[in-house]
Design an enzyme around this catalytic site. Sequence first.
Site, PDB file in Angstrom:
ATOM      1  N   HIS A  99      27.911  70.912   0.892  1.00  0.00           N
ATOM      2  CA  HIS A  99      28.751  69.723   1.110  1.00  0.00           C
ATOM      3  C   HIS A  99      28.364  69.174   2.480  1.00  0.00           C
ATOM      4  CE1 HIS A  99      31.468  72.461  -1.195  1.00  0.00           C
ATOM      5  NE2 HIS A  99      31.986  71.390  -1.736  1.00  0.00           N
ATOM      6  N   ASP A 102      29.790  71.107   5.337  1.00  0.00           N
ATOM      7  CA  ASP A 102      29.274  72.449   5.641  1.00  0.00           C
ATOM      8  C   ASP A 102      28.132  72.404   6.637  1.00  0.00           C
ATOM      9  OD1 ASP A 102      30.809  73.114   3.375  1.00  0.00           O
ATOM     10  OD2 ASP A 102      29.053  72.911   2.072  1.00  0.00           O
TER      11      ASP A 102
END
Length: 430
Positions: A99, A102
């Site tokens: 993501h 992240d």
Amino acid sequence: MTDFFADIPQIRYEGPESTNEFAFRHYDPEAEVLGKPLQDHLRFAVAWWHSFAWPGGDPFGGQTFQRPWFGDTMDLAKMKADVAFELFAILGQPFFCFHDADIRPEGETFAESRDRLDEITDYIGGKMEESGVSLLWGTANLFTHRRFMAGAATNPDPEVFAYAAATVKSCIDATHRLGGQNYVLWGGREGYETLLNTDMGRERQQAGRFLQMTVEYARKTGFEGTILIEPKPQEPTKHQYDYDVATVYGFLKDFGLEDEVKVNIEQGHAILAGHSFEHELALARSLGIFGSIDMNRNDYQSGWDTDQFPNSVPEVALAYYEVLKAGGFTTGGTNFDAKLRRQSLDPADLVLAHIGGMDVCAAGLKAAAAMLEDGGLEEARAARYAGWDGSDLLESDLETIAARVEAEGIAPEPRSGRQERLENYVNRFV
Ligand code: XUL
Ligand code: CO
């Protein structure tokens, strides 16, 4: 090189007799199964979020992990990427997934977040080139930040819809630049807590248009990967709109997207929906929307999405049986959307968790391939439906059928479904 995995050796295949915990006993990447190397069947991916960003919290306590890259600077984000690529190399993992949240710290503004995403995308791109590791899929985190607390695409506030749309655009751009083979949408907060404040019909329209815009942009920008929706019935919201494969298919049909979007099916989500993993896979296959899998299981007693590494060969075998029947993965793969238990603090735990998951998947896939080659289940199924061979019943109508039932004196005799025999059959392979 960081020293995070300092004492951990390169993991190699040593065969089922090996007692070396830092070795594969079933995953021999080059071994051919059904004429294809295991690594091309399984297409393993490490999930950036659970492996490198998750702090080890639960509803009763915060961080247990103390990773040297925790913090919100770009330098630490790069250290995190360095460690990630070290893990990929140790395991021989061909793919990863991420993501936006992240891989880069959130900025003060949308533009700053996007700039940071661009910068880390370049950095990761360089590491991919050096290592040969590829991106299975990218996705946008539209659920952690408080702005998304009432949903992203389904938010009552159009400004949140706009922020989410801009975020997805930036994530498709990053995924495209890194040669991602898929783009995933998991509607973390696309659902509701109480009908007292919710206009469900309106929210569903918003979600449909959001997905259409996503597909339109991806195609316009030349992204050739597969766009995937990841169904989940609840958690974090009580009622999630992408409940399961059947619900997602109805949604795709409604918005004319059934030929554009496929599904990423997660074992734990299937269980939360009251299905088995293989049920969801078989349904997606039969609807022509099977794409990819998240191979992480739930605890069967707790009823939460516990995201544990797979450890049951019989379960995994039935799942891969469906994957093989679907013709295997094309752009999809096996993503370990799995996290360590919060007491598993050591770098070795992270490596061993993946070794175990990869070995269980390899053993399961081999068992599935052997069952498919043997053909026992397919024969039994064909025999069960044999009466339909050459039948024109489905082209008929109720009146004609009724006349035939009387004229021919049709009086069907029930026949055994042979479930126990088939369960015994499967147990021969697992
Ligand atoms: C959450 C989940 C996500 C998706 C990607 O349950 O599975 O991690 O896989 O957003
Ligand atoms: Co998932």
